[in-house]
Design a protein around this motif. Structure first.
Motif, PDB file in Angstrom:
ATOM      1  N   HIS A 115       0.830  -1.212   0.000  1.00  0.00           N
ATOM      2  CA  HIS A 115       0.000   0.000   0.000  1.00  0.00           C
ATOM      3  C   HIS A 115       0.864   1.261   0.000  1.00  0.00           C
ATOM      4  N   LYS A 116       2.036   1.173   0.627  1.00  0.00           N
ATOM      5  CA  LYS A 116       2.978   2.299   0.643  1.00  0.00           C
ATOM      6  C   LYS A 116       3.630   2.451  -0.744  1.00  0.00           C
ATOM      7  N   LEU A 117       3.894   1.309  -1.396  1.00  0.00           N
ATOM      8  CA  LEU A 117       4.563   1.327  -2.702  1.00  0.00           C
ATOM      9  C   LEU A 117       3.602   1.706  -3.826  1.00  0.00           C
ATOM     10  N   GLY A 118       2.309   1.516  -3.569  1.00  0.00           N
ATOM     11  CA  GLY A 118       1.309   1.816  -4.592  1.00  0.00           C
ATOM     12  C   GLY A 118       1.170   0.724  -5.629  1.00  0.00           C
ATOM     13  N   GLY A 119       1.596  -0.479  -5.307  1.00  0.00           N
ATOM     14  CA  GLY A 119       1.432  -1.606  -6.239  1.00  0.00           C
ATOM     15  C   GLY A 119       2.646  -2.504  -6.220  1.00  0.00           C
ATOM     16  N   TYR A 120       2.519  -3.621  -6.915  1.00  0.00           N
ATOM     17  CA  TYR A 120       3.628  -4.592  -6.978  1.00  0.00           C
ATOM     18  C   TYR A 120       4.525  -4.207  -8.152  1.00  0.00           C
ATOM     19  N   ARG A 121       5.625  -3.529  -7.850  1.00  0.00           N
ATOM     20  CA  ARG A 121       6.493  -2.975  -8.905  1.00  0.00           C
ATOM     21  C   ARG A 121       7.920  -3.456  -8.740  1.00  0.00           C
TER      22      ARG A 121
ATOM     23  N   GLY B  82      24.077 -10.010  10.842  1.00  0.00           N
ATOM     24  CA  GLY B  82      23.922 -11.414  11.226  1.00  0.00           C
ATOM     25  C   GLY B  82      22.891 -12.199  10.436  1.00  0.00           C
ATOM     26  N   ALA B  83      22.337 -11.600   9.375  1.00  0.00           N
ATOM     27  CA  ALA B  83      21.373 -12.359   8.559  1.00  0.00           C
ATOM     28  C   ALA B  83      22.083 -13.566   7.927  1.00  0.00           C
ATOM     29  N   ASP B  84      21.349 -14.662   7.802  1.00  0.00           N
ATOM     30  CA  ASP B  84      21.930 -15.907   7.278  1.00  0.00           C
ATOM     31  C   ASP B  84      21.584 -16.123   5.816  1.00  0.00           C
ATOM     32  N   MET B  85      20.593 -15.407   5.327  1.00  0.00           N
ATOM     33  CA  MET B  85      20.149 -15.620   3.945  1.00  0.00           C
ATOM     34  C   MET B  85      19.383 -14.365   3.519  1.00  0.00           C
ATOM     35  N   LEU B  86      19.220 -14.212   2.225  1.00  0.00           N
ATOM     36  CA  LEU B  86      18.524 -13.043   1.692  1.00  0.00           C
ATOM     37  C   LEU B  86      17.602 -13.481   0.564  1.00  0.00           C
ATOM     38  N   VAL B  87      16.333 -13.053   0.626  1.00  0.00           N
ATOM     39  CA  VAL B  87      15.429 -13.189  -0.520  1.00  0.00           C
ATOM     40  C   VAL B  87      15.406 -11.845  -1.232  1.00  0.00           C
ATOM     41  N   LEU B  88      15.588 -11.882  -2.543  1.00  0.00           N
ATOM     42  CA  LEU B  88      15.573 -10.666  -3.375  1.00  0.00           C
ATOM     43  C   LEU B  88      14.407 -10.798  -4.338  1.00  0.00           C
ATOM     44  N   GLU B  89      13.433  -9.894  -4.205  1.00  0.00           N
ATOM     45  CA  GLU B  89      12.216 -10.031  -5.025  1.00  0.00           C
ATOM     46  C   GLU B  89      12.108  -8.889  -6.032  1.00  0.00           C
ATOM     47  N   CYS B  90      11.903  -9.252  -7.290  1.00  0.00           N
ATOM     48  CA  CYS B  90      11.613  -8.280  -8.358  1.00  0.00           C
ATOM     49  C   CYS B  90      12.611  -7.132  -8.409  1.00  0.00           C
ATOM     50  N   VAL B  91      13.861  -7.475  -8.686  1.00  0.00           N
ATOM     51  CA  VAL B  91      14.883  -6.461  -8.956  1.00  0.00           C
ATOM     52  C   VAL B  91      15.540  -6.821 -10.291  1.00  0.00           C
TER      53      VAL B  91
ATOM     54  N   HIS C 131      11.372 -14.452 -17.717  1.00  0.00           N
ATOM     55  CA  HIS C 131      10.925 -14.366 -16.317  1.00  0.00           C
ATOM     56  C   HIS C 131      11.651 -13.291 -15.521  1.00  0.00           C
ATOM     57  N   TRP C 132      12.595 -12.568 -16.146  1.00  0.00           N
ATOM     58  CA  TRP C 132      13.298 -11.592 -15.314  1.00  0.00           C
ATOM     59  C   TRP C 132      13.178 -10.184 -15.854  1.00  0.00           C
ATOM     60  N   PHE C 133      13.713  -9.233 -15.098  1.00  0.00           N
ATOM     61  CA  PHE C 133      13.557  -7.808 -15.417  1.00  0.00           C
ATOM     62  C   PHE C 133      14.925  -7.178 -15.662  1.00  0.00           C
ATOM     63  N   VAL C 134      14.943  -6.165 -16.553  1.00  0.00           N
ATOM     64  CA  VAL C 134      16.218  -5.473 -16.809  1.00  0.00           C
ATOM     65  C   VAL C 134      16.151  -4.046 -16.287  1.00  0.00           C
TER      66      VAL C 134
END
Ligand code: KIV
Length: 266
Positions: free
Chosen positions: A148-154, A177-186, A263-266
């Motif tokens: 809602h803050k972003l105004g959509g899935y972008r 100290g994070a052990d893993m990272l999920v990176l979404e839609c970059v 399936h990916w973005f540039v």
């Protein structure tokens, strides 16, 4: 011989040795058993359950009690996969609250690691969780709880300054100290740079093939979501059974044939 449990140590070794890590969501015992039997490395009990199980438009309505319940169903049957539980919207607004709710996900739900969304503002919380022995997966790029803050899935990180911020956040979260990272839609080039920069495993969703592993929402890859995103593939196409589709996904990620350019973005 019994397939040993995947741990944070296994995941780091897989990154070092270039073996791709497979992750899928599941929210109940039936699907969790199939994922486990087909060799999926990590089962994410994602708050995406708000959309694909509960029928909400976003993940925002999902509660802590619901996350504990679904995590319990999954962890009861998963023998091999690491079980990753999502901290839902507003359940980690202070380090103390994050500790309390991570304790619930691990003690009541049986999770082996917890996931939270956010960059710099979450560094203290991640440090506290790590200090008390809670394995943490951070989530950067598109953060669905902030829709809602972003105004959509972008797609996130397309311009130079936001790309630099995401890279800086990834390094700060790792150092906390994070052990893993999920990176979404970059964009795929940013995902590649982050994956090469940090030593923790980076799992992509809509982030290209050069991450250390991939995650999809189960209902998207089985072709039963209301709106499957561009970055997903329907692994049921071709008339496969559900276990066959899960195996096809596992094989495609391990062999680096999923995702492909569409399936990916540039
Ligand atoms: O909740 C979820 O399923 C997730 C994935 C989209 C990574 O966070």
């Amino acid at each position: 011989m019994k397939n040993p449990r995947i741990t944070v140590t296994t995941l780091r070794k897989m990154k070092r040795e270039g073996e791709k890590i497979t992750m899928l969501t599941a929210y109940d015992a039936g699907f969790a058993r199939v994922l486990d039997q087909q060799g999926i490395d990590i089962i994410l009990v994602g708050d995406s359950l708000g959309m694909v199980i509960q029928g909400h438009e976003t993940t925002v309505p999902v509660t802590m009690d619901e996350m504990v319940y679904h995590t319990k169903l999954v962890s009861r049957v998963a023998q091999h996969a690491l079980v990753l539980g999502d901290l839902p919207f507003m359940s980690y607004t202070s380090p103390e609250m994050a500790l309390r709710n991570s304790t619930r996900l691990m003690q009541e739900g049986g999770a082996h690691m917890v996931k939270l969304e956010g960059g710099a503002p979450q560094v203290n919380t991640v440090a506290q969780l790590a200090h008390y022995g809670v394995p943490v997966c951070a989530h950067l790029g598109l953060q669905p709880q902030s829709v809602h803050k972003l105004g959509g899935y972008r797609v996130q990180g397309r311009d130079d300054s936001t790309a630099k911020q995401i890279l800086a956040d990834a390094i700060a979260l790792q150092n906390a100290g994070a052990d893993m990272l999920v990176l979404e839609c970059v964009p795929t080039t940013l995902a590649q740079e982050i994956t090469q920069t940090v030593t923790i495993p980076v799992i992509g969703i809509g982030a290209g093939v050069n991450c250390d592993g991939q995650v999809l929402v189960l209902h998207d890859m089985l072709g039963i979501s209301a709106h499957a995103p561009k970055f997903s593939r329907n692994f049921m196409v071709g008339g496969a059974t559900i276990p066959d589709a899960i195996k096809a996904y596992n094989d495609a990620v391990k062999q680096g044939t999923f995702p492909s350019a569409e399936h990916w973005f540039v």
